[in-house]
Design a protein around this motif. Structure first.
Motif, PDB file in Angstrom:
ATOM      1  N   PHE A  93     -19.702 -39.113   6.451  1.00 22.86           N
ATOM      2  CA  PHE A  93     -18.972 -40.160   5.751  1.00 22.86           C
ATOM      3  C   PHE A  93     -19.183 -41.526   6.395  1.00 22.86           C
ATOM      4  N   ALA A  94     -19.328 -42.540   5.551  1.00 23.12           N
ATOM      5  CA  ALA A  94     -19.379 -43.922   6.004  1.00 23.12           C
ATOM      6  C   ALA A  94     -17.958 -44.397   6.314  1.00 23.12           C
ATOM      7  N   PRO A  95     -17.792 -45.518   7.015  1.00 24.27           N
ATOM      8  CA  PRO A  95     -16.454 -45.997   7.354  1.00 24.27           C
ATOM      9  C   PRO A  95     -15.533 -46.216   6.158  1.00 24.27           C
ATOM     10  N   MET A 111     -23.300 -24.578  -1.147  1.00 23.42           N
ATOM     11  CA  MET A 111     -24.171 -24.532   0.023  1.00 23.42           C
ATOM     12  C   MET A 111     -23.777 -25.581   1.055  1.00 23.42           C
ATOM     13  N   HIS A 112     -23.312 -26.732   0.568  1.00 26.12           N
ATOM     14  CA  HIS A 112     -22.861 -27.822   1.428  1.00 26.12           C
ATOM     15  C   HIS A 112     -21.457 -28.219   0.960  1.00 26.12           C
ATOM     16  N   LEU A 113     -20.601 -28.609   1.902  1.00 26.00           N
ATOM     17  CA  LEU A 113     -19.202 -28.879   1.556  1.00 26.00           C
ATOM     18  C   LEU A 113     -18.665 -30.030   2.391  1.00 26.00           C
ATOM     19  N   ALA A 114     -17.949 -30.960   1.729  1.00 27.59           N
ATOM     20  CA  ALA A 114     -17.293 -32.066   2.426  1.00 27.59           C
ATOM     21  C   ALA A 114     -16.012 -32.414   1.679  1.00 27.59           C
ATOM     22  N   ILE A 115     -14.975 -32.787   2.411  1.00 25.96           N
ATOM     23  CA  ILE A 115     -13.692 -33.161   1.820  1.00 25.96           C
ATOM     24  C   ILE A 115     -13.573 -34.685   1.825  1.00 25.96           C
ATOM     25  N   THR A 135     -17.288 -43.353   1.798  1.00 22.57           N
ATOM     26  CA  THR A 135     -18.415 -42.931   0.964  1.00 22.57           C
ATOM     27  C   THR A 135     -19.161 -41.787   1.644  1.00 22.57           C
ATOM     28  N   LEU A 136     -19.480 -40.744   0.878  1.00 22.48           N
ATOM     29  CA  LEU A 136     -20.281 -39.646   1.413  1.00 22.48           C
ATOM     30  C   LEU A 136     -21.747 -40.068   1.397  1.00 22.48           C
ATOM     31  N   VAL A 137     -22.368 -40.054   2.572  1.00 20.36           N
ATOM     32  CA  VAL A 137     -23.777 -40.415   2.719  1.00 20.36           C
ATOM     33  C   VAL A 137     -24.540 -39.128   2.998  1.00 20.36           C
ATOM     34  N   GLN A 138     -25.490 -38.818   2.134  1.00 22.14           N
ATOM     35  CA  GLN A 138     -26.149 -37.515   2.168  1.00 22.14           C
ATOM     36  C   GLN A 138     -27.645 -37.726   2.279  1.00 22.14           C
ATOM     37  N   THR A 139     -28.290 -37.042   3.219  1.00 23.18           N
ATOM     38  CA  THR A 139     -29.672 -37.350   3.561  1.00 23.18           C
ATOM     39  C   THR A 139     -30.583 -36.129   3.488  1.00 23.18           C
ATOM     40  N   TYR A 160     -19.223 -32.696   7.286  1.00 25.55           N
ATOM     41  CA  TYR A 160     -20.150 -32.209   6.260  1.00 25.55           C
ATOM     42  C   TYR A 160     -20.665 -30.871   6.779  1.00 25.55           C
ATOM     43  N   THR A 161     -20.315 -29.792   6.088  1.00 26.92           N
ATOM     44  CA  THR A 161     -20.603 -28.452   6.604  1.00 26.92           C
ATOM     45  C   THR A 161     -21.678 -27.767   5.790  1.00 26.92           C
ATOM     46  N   THR A 162     -22.666 -27.231   6.473  1.00 26.42           N
ATOM     47  CA  THR A 162     -23.691 -26.413   5.840  1.00 26.42           C
ATOM     48  C   THR A 162     -24.390 -25.576   6.901  1.00 26.42           C
ATOM     49  N   HIS A 163     -24.812 -24.390   6.535  1.00 27.80           N
ATOM     50  CA  HIS A 163     -25.597 -23.535   7.412  1.00 27.80           C
ATOM     51  C   HIS A 163     -24.945 -23.346   8.785  1.00 27.80           C
ATOM     52  N   GLY A 164     -23.620 -23.222   8.800  1.00 25.87           N
ATOM     53  CA  GLY A 164     -22.915 -22.895  10.030  1.00 25.87           C
ATOM     54  C   GLY A 164     -22.628 -24.051  10.952  1.00 25.87           C
TER      55      GLY A 164
END
Length: 627
Positions: free
Chosen positions: A192-194, A123-127, A197-201, A565-569
């Motif tokens: 992403f933080a500097p 549903m959510h994707l990040a590299i 780190t992936l920061v997810q909210t 960070y990709t989700t819902h288009g």
């Protein structure tokens, strides 16, 4: 440019052995429930946003699996905790939209499946910078196909959950590692933080105020800080500011903006933002997942529903409202779910001391009434086929309209290393929501923002896999596209009678610039020449080579891409910067010196893909940090 009349309709047909359900018997579940009323009703911003949703109880289907397939999928993933994708002996008939590839393209791309089982719906994707794809689903919709290790179950007073709802995917080897999330990430936001780190909210229910962190390492797992945000952020957007700090905006009944606190801290207030309340279509809302882009002047572009403003994050005030796209019918944000991107920022065309401009483009979407009135009653209106572009820094700028080959909703809009853009996934009719989309668009579109109006679109080779609600895609460091996910159902659903079952296959799309004939002279960046990171405004030198023949400077472009960070288009924080080449020395290899972006407004602090594009062919990326 192809017209709608040129569309080829591709039908995937297998005879059903059971009669289809009558419309009145069909359970149209909502992505959030209990809203009551109809389009144009009222909504209370202080009402709890999650208390009214209860997943519909169903008898657990008895799926069949193939032991040989199960073993093969586990071996391919390198993970014995992976459960097999059930066998489907019947398939519901659906119709996909396919447009023939543009005739001007010799090679229109190609597709391959790189995994038959992702374990979790993506549903959510990040590299992440350790070259892994982070896939995130929701914990609310039941069992995934990936178990957690023994003794690692998520235990709450109400449930013991022994299934993973996030996973790390190695797109080069196909290996999958389970990740454990403690609170619900459903329809959340991130960046992403500097330090990478992936920061997810945000998210749903107990997770709507959570902030989660995932460091980029082979053994790292999620750290979850509950109640860190002041306001619940379900369907909110996260944007990275110039210094690399994240800001969270909007959400369901989230008429405010707030910074992301440090790990272990909690916000005691949020900044009221009336614009989100003004753009809410009451019950339907229609302004969720607002499109947010950092402007080269440090301000923030915010598009919600059918209006856009420029927001100053230093004063927390709106400094300019852009011309409205309001027509009383159309909506661009969730749930009609159009798409948006900031166009590449070309530093080769800038003059010292002069403002740097950038444009934003908004495409697709649907009708304001789709989610509440139309789709629940079996009507699936056509998605919008128009796009609008506008300058972010020109106060007199107006939207310029153009038209896509066909309307799209729930699609992704990715910036490619060449400066072109790619639209992929989604549907031609309906909107976001469980079972609310029809006619998957199988053909990707290539958009060249540098061409004249009317000549910007090309159609590429089609996939055969429907990517509907909750599907995602990402540009990979090797310049190919990872495509994953798709679940328009209220749980993982593989039944024979399901029109669009949960999609577990992961594809790789190879864009036209990797034409096998042209890529024989594909540039290769020397990893050993990438030492240290970039510093704003300073020179950065590295080396690359081309295997067959050297390439002149006039045919070379150096670009840097912020993985989103990709989700819902919507791909949050995505941007491409084209760097100015200061020196170009050819020898056994080519030494190139570029000037780093001048400040964080152009390229916020963090890790980027660095590409060399030679003769229109991009290299594989090198990871470079800018501070």
């Amino acid at each position: 440019m192809a017209s709608l009349s040129q569309n080829v309709i591709l039908a995937f047909t297998v005879i059903l052995l059971c009669a289809p359900l009558a419309l009145s018997q069909f359970p149209f579940f909502q992505p959030y429930g209990g809203y009551g009323g109809s389009y144009g009703g009222s909504i209370d911003p202080d009402q709890p946003i999650n208390s009214d949703y209860i997943p519909q109880p169903e008898v657990e289907p008895q799926y069949q699996t193939d032991p040989e397939d199960a073993k093969a999928q586990q071996e391919a993933a390198g993970n014995p905790l992976l459960l097999p994708v059930p066998i489907r002996t019947q398939k519901v008939n659906w119709t996909g939209v396919v447009i023939p590839p543009s005739k001007t393209l010799g090679f229109a791309g190609s597709w391959e499946i790189i995994s038959n089982n992702s374990g979790v719906n993506c549903m959510h994707l990040a590299i992440a910078r350790h070259n892994k794809a982070i896939m995130i689903d929701t914990i609310a919709l039941g069992k995934s196909l990936l178990k957690l290790p023994e003794g690692k179950c998520r235990v709450t007073p109400n449930v013991t959950d022994c299934y993973a709802h996030s996973a790390e995917f190695d797109y080069d080897t196909g290996k999958i590692r389970e990740l454990k999330i403690e609170s619900d990430t459903w329809c959340s936001s991130g960046g992403f933080a500097p330090d990478g780190t992936l920061v997810q909210t945000g998210g749903y229910n107990e997770g709507d105020r959570s902030v989660r962190y995932l460091k980029p390492c082979p053994t790292c797992d999620w750290d979850d800080y509950s109640n860190a945000l002041y306001k619940g952020r379900w369907y909110g957007t996260q944007v990275t500011l110039a210094d690399g700090s994240p800001l969270v905006l909007g959400a369901r009944r989230g008429f405010s903006i707030e910074t992301v606190p440090e790990p272990g801290s909690s916000n005691s207030a949020a900044i009221p933002f009336r614009f989100f309340q003004e753009t809410t279509d009451n019950v339907a809302e229609n302004n969720l997942y607002p499109f947010v882009h950092l402007s080269p002047d440090g301000n923030v572009f915010i598009f919600a529903n059918d209006r856009a403003v420029i927001f100053d994050p230093k004063t927390n005030k709106i400094v300019r409202e852009l011309p409205s796209l309001k027509d009383g019918v159309s909506c661009r944000n969730y749930p009609p779910s159009g798409m948006s991107a900031i166009l590449p920022i070309d530093l080769r065309k800038t003059t010292a001391g002069q403002p740097i401009d950038a444009e934003v483009i908004v495409c697709g979407g649907g009708t304001k009434t789709c989610f509440v009135e139309d789709a629940p009653n079996g009507r699936f209106p056509n998605a919008l086929d128009d796009c609008y572009r506008i300058s972010l820094t020109n106060p007199a700028a107006k939207w310029v309209k153009e038209v896509m080959p066909v309307g799209r909703t729930m699609s992704d809009f990715l910036i490619l290393p060449t400066g072109d853009l790619l639209i992929i996934n989604g549907a031609r009719r309906g909107c976001s929501g469980w079972l609310f989309g029809k006619d998957p668009v199988l053909t990707p579109f290539l958009y060249n923002p540098r061409e004249k109006l009317g000549n910007r679109w090309k159609t590429l080779v089609a996939t055969t896999i429907a990517r509907m609600y909750h599907s995602t895609s990402a540009v990979l460091p090797d310049a190919t596209i990872m495509v994953a996910g798709g679940n328009a159902n209220q749980k993982y659903d593989f039944r024979d009678t399901t029109e669009f079952p949960t999609e577990m296959r992961i594809e790789r799309f190879i864009p036209p610039y990797l034409d096998p004939k042209q890529s024989q002279n594909r540039p290769v960046i020397s990893d050993g020449s990438i030492t240290g990171g970039m510093r704003y405004g300073e020179k950065f030198t590295f080396e690359f080579s081309t295997p067959k023949s050297q390439v002149n400077q006039a045919d070379v472009m150096v670009t840097m891409y912020a993985p989103p960070y990709t989700t819902h288009g919507f791909s949050m924080n995505q941007r491409l910067v084209i760097l100015n080449i200061e020196a170009y020395k050819q020898g056994t290899s080519t030494e190139v010196t570029v000037t780093a972006p001048p400040n964080g407004n152009i390229a916020p602090a963090g890790y980027y893909y660095l590409f060399v594009v030679a003769g229109g062919v991009p290299s594989k990326a090198a990871w470079v940090q800018i501070l």
